[in-house]
Design an enzyme around this catalytic site. Structure first.
Site, PDB file in Angstrom:
ATOM      1  N   ASN A 162     -74.211 -41.389  -2.367  1.00 11.12           N
ATOM      2  CA  ASN A 162     -73.751 -40.373  -3.330  1.00 11.12           C
ATOM      3  C   ASN A 162     -72.776 -40.924  -4.370  1.00 11.12           C
ATOM      4  O   ASN A 162     -72.812 -40.543  -5.532  1.00 11.12           O
ATOM      5  CB  ASN A 162     -73.177 -39.159  -2.601  1.00 11.12           C
ATOM      6  CG  ASN A 162     -71.936 -39.476  -1.813  1.00 11.12           C
ATOM      7  OD1 ASN A 162     -71.788 -40.571  -1.256  1.00 11.12           O
ATOM      8  ND2 ASN A 162     -71.021 -38.544  -1.767  1.00 11.12           N
ATOM      9  N   GLU A 260     -65.967 -41.997   8.060  1.00 10.97           N
ATOM     10  CA  GLU A 260     -65.823 -40.884   7.097  1.00 10.97           C
ATOM     11  C   GLU A 260     -67.167 -40.181   7.052  1.00 10.97           C
ATOM     12  O   GLU A 260     -68.159 -40.778   6.623  1.00 10.97           O
ATOM     13  CB  GLU A 260     -65.468 -41.409   5.699  1.00 10.97           C
ATOM     14  CG  GLU A 260     -64.198 -42.230   5.626  1.00 10.97           C
ATOM     15  CD  GLU A 260     -62.928 -41.409   5.734  1.00 10.97           C
ATOM     16  OE1 GLU A 260     -63.009 -40.163   5.783  1.00 10.97           O
ATOM     17  OE2 GLU A 260     -61.849 -42.017   5.798  1.00 10.97           O
ATOM     18  N   CYS A 294     -68.979 -35.395  -0.424  1.00 16.70           N
ATOM     19  CA  CYS A 294     -68.590 -34.884   0.894  1.00 16.70           C
ATOM     20  C   CYS A 294     -67.505 -33.818   0.785  1.00 16.70           C
ATOM     21  O   CYS A 294     -67.363 -32.979   1.661  1.00 16.70           O
ATOM     22  CB  CYS A 294     -68.105 -36.040   1.764  1.00 16.70           C
ATOM     23  SG  CYS A 294     -66.797 -36.978   0.951  1.00 16.70           S
ATOM     24  N   GLU A 473     -58.100 -43.467   5.259  1.00 22.21           N
ATOM     25  CA  GLU A 473     -58.104 -44.531   4.257  1.00 22.21           C
ATOM     26  C   GLU A 473     -57.164 -44.113   3.137  1.00 22.21           C
ATOM     27  O   GLU A 473     -56.790 -42.949   3.038  1.00 22.21           O
ATOM     28  CB  GLU A 473     -59.530 -44.736   3.720  1.00 22.21           C
ATOM     29  CG  GLU A 473     -60.488 -45.201   4.808  1.00 22.21           C
ATOM     30  CD  GLU A 473     -61.903 -45.525   4.317  1.00 22.21           C
ATOM     31  OE1 GLU A 473     -62.268 -45.095   3.212  1.00 22.21           O
ATOM     32  OE2 GLU A 473     -62.629 -46.212   5.052  1.00 22.21           O
TER      33      GLU A 473
HETATM   34  P1  NAP Z   1     -76.409 -41.632   6.140  1.00 20.11           P
HETATM   35  O1  NAP Z   1     -77.859 -41.358   6.175  1.00 20.11           O
HETATM   36  O2  NAP Z   1     -75.604 -41.372   7.333  1.00 20.11           O
HETATM   37  O3  NAP Z   1     -76.289 -43.167   5.692  1.00 20.11           O
HETATM   38  C1  NAP Z   1     -75.044 -43.784   5.426  1.00 20.11           C
HETATM   39  C2  NAP Z   1     -75.215 -45.291   5.551  1.00 20.11           C
HETATM   40  O4  NAP Z   1     -75.460 -45.614   6.923  1.00 20.11           O
HETATM   41  C3  NAP Z   1     -76.409 -45.836   4.770  1.00 20.11           C
HETATM   42  O5  NAP Z   1     -76.101 -47.112   4.261  1.00 20.11           O
HETATM   43  C4  NAP Z   1     -77.465 -45.924   5.860  1.00 20.11           C
HETATM   44  O6  NAP Z   1     -78.495 -46.827   5.545  1.00 20.11           O
HETATM   45  C5  NAP Z   1     -76.634 -46.410   7.020  1.00 20.11           C
HETATM   46  N1  NAP Z   1     -77.237 -46.178   8.341  1.00 20.11           N
HETATM   47  C6  NAP Z   1     -78.189 -45.289   8.696  1.00 20.11           C
HETATM   48  N2  NAP Z   1     -78.451 -45.382  10.009  1.00 20.11           N
HETATM   49  C7  NAP Z   1     -77.658 -46.357  10.505  1.00 20.11           C
HETATM   50  C8  NAP Z   1     -77.474 -46.925  11.800  1.00 20.11           C
HETATM   51  N3  NAP Z   1     -78.149 -46.489  12.859  1.00 20.11           N
HETATM   52  N4  NAP Z   1     -76.566 -47.917  11.948  1.00 20.11           N
HETATM   53  C9  NAP Z   1     -75.844 -48.361  10.889  1.00 20.11           C
HETATM   54  N5  NAP Z   1     -75.978 -47.861   9.622  1.00 20.11           N
HETATM   55  C10 NAP Z   1     -76.874 -46.867   9.436  1.00 20.11           C
HETATM   56  O7  NAP Z   1     -75.699 -40.830   4.960  1.00 20.11           O
HETATM   57  P2  NAP Z   1     -76.211 -40.636   3.491  1.00 20.11           P
HETATM   58  O8  NAP Z   1     -77.354 -39.670   3.515  1.00 20.11           O
HETATM   59  O9  NAP Z   1     -76.389 -41.967   2.831  1.00 20.11           O
HETATM   60  O10 NAP Z   1     -74.924 -39.945   2.808  1.00 20.11           O
HETATM   61  C11 NAP Z   1     -74.675 -38.569   2.868  1.00 20.11           C
HETATM   62  C12 NAP Z   1     -73.666 -38.243   3.936  1.00 20.11           C
HETATM   63  O11 NAP Z   1     -72.485 -38.990   3.732  1.00 20.11           O
HETATM   64  C13 NAP Z   1     -73.233 -36.790   3.924  1.00 20.11           C
HETATM   65  O12 NAP Z   1     -73.193 -36.294   5.235  1.00 20.11           O
HETATM   66  C14 NAP Z   1     -71.827 -36.837   3.345  1.00 20.11           C
HETATM   67  O13 NAP Z   1     -70.983 -35.782   3.732  1.00 20.11           O
HETATM   68  C15 NAP Z   1     -71.354 -38.141   3.862  1.00 20.11           C
HETATM   69  N6  NAP Z   1     -70.245 -38.649   3.069  1.00 20.11           N
HETATM   70  C16 NAP Z   1     -68.988 -38.588   3.602  1.00 20.11           C
HETATM   71  C17 NAP Z   1     -67.894 -39.019   2.852  1.00 20.11           C
HETATM   72  C18 NAP Z   1     -66.496 -38.947   3.399  1.00 20.11           C
HETATM   73  O14 NAP Z   1     -65.610 -39.549   2.821  1.00 20.11           O
HETATM   74  N7  NAP Z   1     -66.258 -38.239   4.501  1.00 20.11           N
HETATM   75  C19 NAP Z   1     -68.103 -39.515   1.562  1.00 20.11           C
HETATM   76  C20 NAP Z   1     -69.393 -39.571   1.049  1.00 20.11           C
HETATM   77  C21 NAP Z   1     -70.474 -39.136   1.816  1.00 20.11           C
HETATM   78  P3  NAP Z   1     -79.877 -46.304   4.875  1.00 20.11           P
HETATM   79  O15 NAP Z   1     -79.620 -44.999   4.232  1.00 20.11           O
HETATM   80  O16 NAP Z   1     -80.203 -47.359   3.912  1.00 20.11           O
HETATM   81  O17 NAP Z   1     -80.853 -46.186   5.997  1.00 20.11           O
END
Ligand code: NAP
Length: 495
Positions: A162, A260, A294, A473
């Site tokens: 994002n 996070e 998020c 952080e």
């Molecule tokens: P995601 O699907 O959880 O993926 C995040 C990262 O983790 C990607 O690089 C993904 O790789 C990797 N990943 C996936 N499975 C993994 C595994 N088993 N082991 C290690 N790494 C793995 O999240 P997203 O869809 O990219 O992002 C949206 C989410 O992020 C939302 O829930 C949002 O709330 C959250 N977010 C939180 C914050 C915060 O500060 N709290 C900030 C921004 C976003 P691939 O996608 O390449 O498979």
């Protein structure tokens, strides 16, 4: 004149590399590439390595060698490097912003003024933080204690799609500031700016292998990284379920972890709020980056005495938002990240309708020009008349969709706001100072903004509670995470 989006899509997709030991390299185990799609058009813009164990291991070995040299540098030397990285990104700001806009589908002007500006600030902020850092000193009658921060070694940074460079740099800058070397695994959906950043590291003369990038799937490259014993700490930003997997794989080896994760953030609007300011503030808090932050407010709780007036004004303001071509300065919202994400959001709107919700605006795919009709789009959407316990009010949608619920009392608003598995952020809208404080401290969240949103001082702690995260952080919290504090006690015998 800025090129049109059609002119920016290459006729033959570019090939992105992993970056290991300062060199661009292809995937080792298989000559295997995945498509990187521009979500505004649905067209493939590049091919990226689908990295496996072997690629990750090579990156980790490169990081380990670089760290042995890097850990010996002084804080002022590290600060100089961080500053030169910030300067070098700034010099190529438009190029970075264009890459971010093409990978994510967000408007170019937002990529430039939010994402890339913040990435530059992150490097500048941690430059200042380590230039002005102080360590603790505790005097005893017969001894002197002082604390030093020691690097952890090699750290893994796993980031979402994002805010790709914004979030990667938020981790990378303090990680290298504390003397660590890094292997980063950006989201497979947004690989480009992490790759451009590797060029910058070479350009400014960083040690080869200080910053390595492996592209690929989380389930393959990500797990290879989190499971590996060379990795001493994992900083992860992403969804809660993924965070759970990451935590499990890191726990076995007692890795340090910062997680996070997701949110379902409430905005609490009281009858004494400044309505015009609140409508503008909530529109921004709900729809910036297509609601894919998020911290975005997705549950708007409004005191019943102003409910009708507030909802009418919010809907009118949302209808003024322009969804369209990411190259246009007048676009407020761009595309969603992917077709899969679009389908997920459509599914949530359908579930809201099944639960009795009334869509007051949006709710469907907008009319678009031919150039961008093939992309993943959705209109900014406001839904009312739902029970607070329904699916769309409890689960993270992560898109341009908000639900509005009325409440009668402060206690009821607090109970609804705290009633999900998440605890990332809340916003409170009131002109009553005592209420602002009372309600803020009652929020089970890591962050509260009063009459504002995403108003960030980088020194402050950032992170969530409950299923939104572990760890903080920002400022010294980041420096603490990316280092081990060591206390040294020197005996000072009384003469
Ligand atoms: P995601 O699907 O959880 O993926 C995040 C990262 O983790 C990607 O690089 C993904 O790789 C990797 N990943 C996936 N499975 C993994 C595994 N088993 N082991 C290690 N790494 C793995 O999240 P997203 O869809 O990219 O992002 C949206 C989410 O992020 C939302 O829930 C949002 O709330 C959250 N977010 C939180 C914050 C915060 O500060 N709290 C900030 C921004 C976003 P691939 O996608 O390449 O498979």
């Amino acid at each position: 004149m800025k090129p049109s989006i059609a002119e920016l899509i290459p006729s033959t997709p570019a090939t992105l590399s992993n970056w290991i030991a300062g060199e661009p390299v292809g995937p080792m185990s298989h000559a295997y590439y995945m498509d990187n799609v521009n979500p505004a058009t649905g067209k493939v813009i590049s091919k990226i390595p689908r990295s496996q164990d072997m690629d990750v291991q090579a990156a980790l070995r490169a990081a380990q060698s670089a760290q042995l040299i890097w850990k010996k540098t002084s804080l002022p030397e590290r600060a100089d490097l961080l500053e030169s990285i910030a300067d070098a990104i700034e010099a190529r700001k438009d190029e970075f912003a264009q890459a971010e806009s093409l990978d994510t589908g967000k408007p170019f002007h937002i990529a430039k003024n939010v994402d890339i500006s913040r990435a530059i600030s992150n490097f500048r902020f941690f430059t200042g933080a380590i230039r002005h850092d102080e360590t603790g000193c505790h005097m005893m009658g017969d001894a002197l204690n002082y604390t030093v921060r020691k690097p952890l070694g090699v750290v893994a940074l796993i980031t979402p799609w994002n805010l790709p460079l914004y979030l990667l740099s938020w981790k990378l800058a303090p990680a290298i500031a504390m003397g660590n070397a890094v292997v980063a695994k950006p989201s497979e959906l947004t690989p480009t700016t992490a790759t451009l950043l590797a060029e910058i590291f070479n350009e400014v003369g960083a040690p080869k292998g200080l910053y390595n990038v492996v592209h690929g799937r989380g389930i393959e490259a990500g797990t290879a990284l989190t499971n590996h014993p060379i990795v001493k700490a994992i900083s992860f930003t992403g969804g809660t379920q993924t965070g759970r997997y990451v935590a499990q794989s890191g726990a076995e080896q007692f890795k340090k972890m910062s997680l996070e994760m997701g949110g379902k953030n409430a905005a609490l609007v009281f009858e004494d709020a400044d309505i015009e300011r609140t409508v503008q503030g909530i529109r921004r808090a709900s729809f910036l980056n297509q609601g894919q932050i998020c911290l975005c407010a997705s549950r708007i709780l409004v005191q019943r005495s102003i409910y009708d007036e507030f909802v009418a004004k919010l809907v009118a303001a949302v209808q003024e938002l322009t969804v369209g071509d990411p190259q246009s300065e007048s676009s407020d919202l761009g595309a969603l990240i992917s077709d899969d994400h679009q389908q997920k959001i459509i599914g949530y709107v359908q579930s809201a309708k099944r639960d009795g919700g009334k869509v007051l605006c949006g709710g469907s795919i907008p009319e678009l020009s031919d150039e961008i009709r093939g992309g993943s789009w959705f209109q900014p959407t406001v839904i009312v008349d739902l029970p607070t316990s329904c699916k769309i009010s409890m689960e993270e949608v992560f898109g341009p969709v908000v639900v509005v619920h009325p409440f009668d009392t402060e206690e009821e608003a607090i109970e609804i706001a705290n009633g999900t598995q998440y605890g990332l952020a809340a916003t409170v809208w009131t002109q009553n100072l005592e209420r602002a404080h009372r309600v803020s401290v009652a929020m089970d969240t890591g962050l509260v903004w009063v009459n504002t949103w995403l108003h960030r001082d980088l020194r402050t702690p950032f992170g969530g509670v409950k299923n939104s995260g572990i760890g903080r952080e920002g400022g010294h919290y980041s420096l603490d995470f990316y280092s081990n504090a060591q206390n040294i006690c020197i005996s000072l015998p009384r003469s």
